[in-house]
Scaffold this active site. Structure first.
Site, PDB file in Angstrom:
ATOM      1  N   SER A  69      -1.856  -6.788 -24.750  1.00 18.96           N
ATOM      2  CA  SER A  69      -1.602  -7.986 -25.559  1.00 18.96           C
ATOM      3  C   SER A  69      -0.945  -9.138 -24.810  1.00 18.96           C
ATOM      4  CB  SER A  69      -0.741  -7.624 -26.778  1.00 18.96           C
ATOM      5  OG  SER A  69      -1.527  -6.996 -27.758  1.00 18.96           O
ATOM      6  N   LYS A  72      -2.511 -12.525 -24.892  1.00 16.69           N
ATOM      7  CA  LYS A  72      -2.261 -13.556 -25.906  1.00 16.69           C
ATOM      8  C   LYS A  72      -1.455 -14.745 -25.366  1.00 16.69           C
ATOM      9  CE  LYS A  72      -2.536 -10.331 -29.811  1.00 16.69           C
ATOM     10  NZ  LYS A  72      -2.423  -8.962 -29.322  1.00 16.69           N
ATOM     11  N   SER A 129       2.349  -9.863 -32.490  1.00 18.94           N
ATOM     12  CA  SER A 129       1.204  -9.572 -31.636  1.00 18.94           C
ATOM     13  C   SER A 129      -0.067  -9.350 -32.451  1.00 18.94           C
ATOM     14  CB  SER A 129       1.492  -8.333 -30.768  1.00 18.94           C
ATOM     15  OG  SER A 129       0.576  -8.246 -29.700  1.00 18.94           O
ATOM     16  N   LYS A 235       5.835 -12.203 -24.158  1.00 28.85           N
ATOM     17  CA  LYS A 235       4.858 -11.365 -24.839  1.00 28.85           C
ATOM     18  C   LYS A 235       4.877  -9.938 -24.310  1.00 28.85           C
ATOM     19  CE  LYS A 235       1.943 -10.808 -27.951  1.00 28.85           C
ATOM     20  NZ  LYS A 235       2.552  -9.464 -28.004  1.00 28.85           N
TER      21      LYS A 235
END
Length: 395
Positions: A69, A72, A129, A235
């Site tokens: 993730s 992102k 997320s 993140k």
């Protein structure tokens, strides 16, 4: 080759089998396995100063690995850039498609046809997320996830992310989707050029659908924003293939750091090792200002231009990263610009560079660009200038 030389070469390879690899491991003068040992359990890691882009530490930072993730970050970057361009607003409503609603893994449980604002979706991406939120915003910006992925790869190429290929906008496992710790640091640094994003990446908790029958409590997957002083992003990532990953940022005393770890065994180790990376850099390094924003760095004579002189000033504060133990007089700098240039000069045109040295070794260079257009002078301007020189009058 003599028999004695062959025997000696084999002996060297047996004694030092990793010698060639060790010699080529470092990039950009960073520390790895020598002066300091960090991120021991990560498959790959990098520690960067966000202001200058200086690599403080790295470990296999160019290896292609699944980023989960952390993908992102690029999704958020393209979102923030669209907002900056004015093609998207935080208040814009986004309608969830069937496809976006079908995403598995981490999600904010969007339903097909449900509407949320861009700001709400940003919260869902940054904090929870949300794979569904990522696809919804991708479709809003590019019309389809496929179109958005093309933009992601195009932007990655522009940023010089040589070991990255995106296949989706959320990091769900798919063959051929990879990045590297170094590339992730590069796109993290670019995202931080939009400091307002930390309003979302740095929040520990919030709500979506707050005044409805289905309120959704957001808790940031990056626990450092609560437990590490100065942390405000960026993140997390996890898949069974990628293991536990984190691109984190923290700021103290004007120094902003970016730490990336990939392939950590668990969240506790991941958070502990990133905290140790931050602790090391904050204790050992500081930013030294070379020029303040707007301060004049130098001047260049312009031949046959509407202006006879081009003034070069710092577009922003120019800093260098130095070890706190460095002697004040060890940092010097030199301006390299031509004595004169012929008009026309275009705004943004490269004029020269400012080179910064530490004890006669180059540590960084700042490109200097023209802050304005300078067109060719007309005959009347040239006549007046010639006449003023003839009669010793300033013009």
């Amino acid at each position: 080759m003599s028999k004695r030389l062959i025997i000696w070469s084999i002996a060297v390879l047996l004694i030092f089998p990793a010698w060639p690899a060790a010699m080529s491991a470092n990039h950009g003068g960073a520390h790895e396995d020598g002066d300091v040992l960090l991120a021991e359990n990560a498959n790959s890691a990098v520690l960067m100063d966000a202001d200058t882009g200086t690599i403080i530490y790295e470990k296999k930072s160019h290896d292609k690995l699944p980023p989960a993730s952390i993908t992102k970050i690029m999704t958020m970057l393209l979102t923030m850039e669209a907002i900056e361009k004015g093609t998207l607003k935080l208040s814009d409503k986004v309608t969830t498609s069937e496809y976006a609603a079908s995403m598995g893994g981490s999600q904010i449980f969007l339903e097909a046809g449900e509407q949320m604002t861009v700001e709400e979706l940003l919260k869902g991406i940054a904090m929870a997320s949300g794979n569904d939120a990522s696809v919804a915003i991708a479709e809003k910006i590019a019309g389809s996830e496929k179109g958005f992925v093309r933009l992601m790869n195009q932007r990655a190429a522009e940023l010089g992310m040589k070991n990255t290929q995106f296949k989706n906008c959320n990091g769900l496992p798919v063959e051929g989707h990879y990045s590297s710790a170094y590339d992730i640091a590069i796109m993290s640094r670019e995202l931080l050029k939009h400091p307002e994003v930390t309003k979302y990446t740095g929040a520990y908790q919030d709500y979506l659908r707050q005044n409805t029958q289905k309120p959704f409590w957001l808790v940031n997957t990056n626990k450092l924003v609560r437990f590490y002083t100065g942390a405000d992003g960026l993140k997390t990532g996890y898949t069974s293939e990628a293991k536990f990953c984190l691109a984190a940022t923290a700021q103290r005393d004007g120094l902003r750091l970016i730490a990336v770890v990939l392939g950590e065994p668990n969240t506790k180790t991941r958070n502990s090792e990133v905290s140790a990376m931050f602790d090391y850099a904050f204790s050992q390094y500081a930013l030294m200002p070379i020029y303040k924003a707007g301060e004049v760095i130098g001047r260049v004579k312009i031949q046959k231009g509407q202006s006879s002189m081009l003034e070069l000033s710092a577009a922003r504060q120019l800093n260098v990263l130095v070890n706190k133990g460095a002697a004040p007089g060890s940092i010097t700098h030199k301006l390299e610009v031509p004595e004169k240039l012929a008009a026309p000069i275009k705004k943004g045109q490269n004029i020269g560079k400012l080179i910064v040295y530490q004890e006669n070794k180059v540590i960084t260079e700042f490109p200097l660009k023209s802050p304005t257009d300078i067109n060719k002078a007309g005959w009347w301007t040239m006549f007046k200038r010639s006449a003023s020189h003839l009669f010793f009058v300033d013009s």
